[in-house]
Scaffold this active site. Structure first.
Site, PDB file in Angstrom:
ATOM      1  N   GLY A 135     -43.919  24.315 -22.690  1.00 52.70           N
ATOM      2  CA  GLY A 135     -44.621  24.866 -21.531  1.00 52.70           C
ATOM      3  C   GLY A 135     -45.037  26.290 -21.824  1.00 52.70           C
ATOM      4  O   GLY A 135     -44.408  26.982 -22.624  1.00 52.70           O
ATOM      5  N   GLN A 190     -47.437  34.757 -19.866  1.00 43.47           N
ATOM      6  CA  GLN A 190     -46.835  34.969 -21.185  1.00 43.47           C
ATOM      7  C   GLN A 190     -47.850  35.397 -22.236  1.00 43.47           C
ATOM      8  O   GLN A 190     -47.473  35.946 -23.275  1.00 43.47           O
ATOM      9  CB  GLN A 190     -46.129  33.693 -21.663  1.00 43.47           C
ATOM     10  CG  GLN A 190     -44.904  33.333 -20.827  1.00 43.47           C
ATOM     11  CD  GLN A 190     -44.310  32.022 -21.298  1.00 43.47           C
ATOM     12  OE1 GLN A 190     -44.737  30.965 -20.861  1.00 43.47           O
ATOM     13  NE2 GLN A 190     -43.343  32.078 -22.190  1.00 43.47           N
ATOM     14  N   CYS A 219     -37.247  29.727 -24.001  1.00 37.85           N
ATOM     15  CA  CYS A 219     -38.510  30.295 -23.540  1.00 37.85           C
ATOM     16  C   CYS A 219     -39.190  30.961 -24.723  1.00 37.85           C
ATOM     17  O   CYS A 219     -38.538  31.681 -25.498  1.00 37.85           O
ATOM     18  CB  CYS A 219     -38.222  31.322 -22.449  1.00 37.85           C
ATOM     19  SG  CYS A 219     -39.698  32.126 -21.813  1.00 37.85           S
ATOM     20  N   LEU A 220     -40.486  30.743 -24.864  1.00 40.43           N
ATOM     21  CA  LEU A 220     -41.211  31.357 -25.975  1.00 40.43           C
ATOM     22  C   LEU A 220     -41.221  32.886 -25.861  1.00 40.43           C
ATOM     23  O   LEU A 220     -41.434  33.573 -26.847  1.00 40.43           O
ATOM     24  CB  LEU A 220     -42.650  30.818 -26.042  1.00 40.43           C
ATOM     25  CG  LEU A 220     -42.759  29.317 -26.349  1.00 40.43           C
ATOM     26  CD1 LEU A 220     -44.209  28.871 -26.326  1.00 40.43           C
ATOM     27  CD2 LEU A 220     -42.115  28.976 -27.683  1.00 40.43           C
ATOM     28  N   HIS A 277     -39.699  26.433 -14.336  1.00 34.81           N
ATOM     29  CA  HIS A 277     -39.549  27.567 -15.261  1.00 34.81           C
ATOM     30  C   HIS A 277     -40.895  28.296 -15.426  1.00 34.81           C
ATOM     31  O   HIS A 277     -40.960  29.527 -15.375  1.00 34.81           O
ATOM     32  CB  HIS A 277     -39.023  27.025 -16.596  1.00 34.81           C
ATOM     33  CG  HIS A 277     -38.973  28.007 -17.729  1.00 34.81           C
ATOM     34  ND1 HIS A 277     -37.807  28.293 -18.405  1.00 34.81           N
ATOM     35  CD2 HIS A 277     -39.946  28.729 -18.347  1.00 34.81           C
ATOM     36  CE1 HIS A 277     -38.072  29.180 -19.354  1.00 34.81           C
ATOM     37  NE2 HIS A 277     -39.353  29.457 -19.352  1.00 34.81           N
ATOM     38  N   GLU A 278     -41.981  27.528 -15.594  1.00 35.35           N
ATOM     39  CA  GLU A 278     -43.300  28.155 -15.801  1.00 35.35           C
ATOM     40  C   GLU A 278     -43.808  28.827 -14.522  1.00 35.35           C
ATOM     41  O   GLU A 278     -44.439  29.889 -14.589  1.00 35.35           O
ATOM     42  CB  GLU A 278     -44.319  27.122 -16.295  1.00 35.35           C
ATOM     43  CG  GLU A 278     -43.967  26.421 -17.604  1.00 35.35           C
ATOM     44  CD  GLU A 278     -43.558  27.354 -18.725  1.00 35.35           C
ATOM     45  OE1 GLU A 278     -44.032  28.495 -18.760  1.00 35.35           O
ATOM     46  OE2 GLU A 278     -42.738  26.928 -19.563  1.00 35.35           O
ATOM     47  N   HIS A 309     -42.481  32.188 -14.246  1.00 37.21           N
ATOM     48  CA  HIS A 309     -43.244  33.179 -15.020  1.00 37.21           C
ATOM     49  C   HIS A 309     -44.391  33.753 -14.196  1.00 37.21           C
ATOM     50  O   HIS A 309     -44.656  34.954 -14.257  1.00 37.21           O
ATOM     51  CB  HIS A 309     -43.852  32.535 -16.279  1.00 37.21           C
ATOM     52  CG  HIS A 309     -42.912  32.428 -17.438  1.00 37.21           C
ATOM     53  ND1 HIS A 309     -42.302  33.526 -18.007  1.00 37.21           N
ATOM     54  CD2 HIS A 309     -42.490  31.363 -18.158  1.00 37.21           C
ATOM     55  CE1 HIS A 309     -41.542  33.124 -19.029  1.00 37.21           C
ATOM     56  NE2 HIS A 309     -41.638  31.810 -19.138  1.00 37.21           N
TER      57      HIS A 309
END
Ligand code: NI
Length: 168
Positions: free
Chosen positions: A46, A51, A92-93, A134-135, A138
């Site tokens: 994701g 991000q 997470c990236l 989660h996204e 962000h």
């Protein structure tokens, strides 16, 4: 297409609240393509626009193992949360190298726009539900490390800051 640079915790730009998208145009569709390419390359399941330092309410995800289920959510809104919860080891990236258990509602009903600007609604559960929650966090300037204890968060923060210094 282009690979986009992914911001990393504790970059303050990850704390910005993203703005709704007023028109789904070619620029947005190009951004989706670039975000998919960036996410698959990373690799991740994701990616939120926040991000990649674009503060618009847009996220992409694909929880398949063979890049066969790309999903785009524009201006996503969670309409319902289940009482039942599930927990996953989240990564997470923007927090590379760290995985921690986070508990979230198991199932959600979500509405969003697709890449044609059409509204759709989905009921989802399990990993996809966790990924999308989660996204969406962000887009609201929130990271999964915010669910951890202050001590754990601080430890992750200082280790990443050290890595960033080395890279600079
Ligand atoms: Ni993330």
């Amino acid at each position: 297409m282009a690979l986009l640079n992914i911001l990393e915790f504790p970059d303050p730009r990850l704390r910005k609240v993203a703005e709704p998208i007023t028109e789904v145009d070619d620029g947005i569709r190009q951004l989706c393509k670039d975000m998919f390419e960036t996410m698959y390359e990373a690799p991740g399941i994701g990616l939120a626009a926040t991000q990649v330092n674009v503060h618009k309410r847009l996220l992409v995800c694909d929880i398949s193992e063979d890049q066969s289920q790309p999903l785009v959510f524009i201006n996503p809104e969670i309409q319902q949360f289940s009482e039942a919860v599930s927990s996953y080891d989240e990564g997470c990236l923007s927090v590379p190298g760290y995985f921690e258990e986070v508990e979230r509602p198991d199932s959600i009903v979500i509405t969003a726009l697709d890449q044609n600007g059409e509204t759709f609604q989905l009921q989802i559960d399990g990993l996809l539900s966790t990924c999308i929650q989660h996204e969406i966090d962000h887009l609201n300037g929130k990271l999964f490390v915010d669910y951890l204890s202050p001590i754990k968060r601080k430890r992750i923060r200082s280790k990443l800051e050290k890595q960033h210094k080395k890279r600079a």
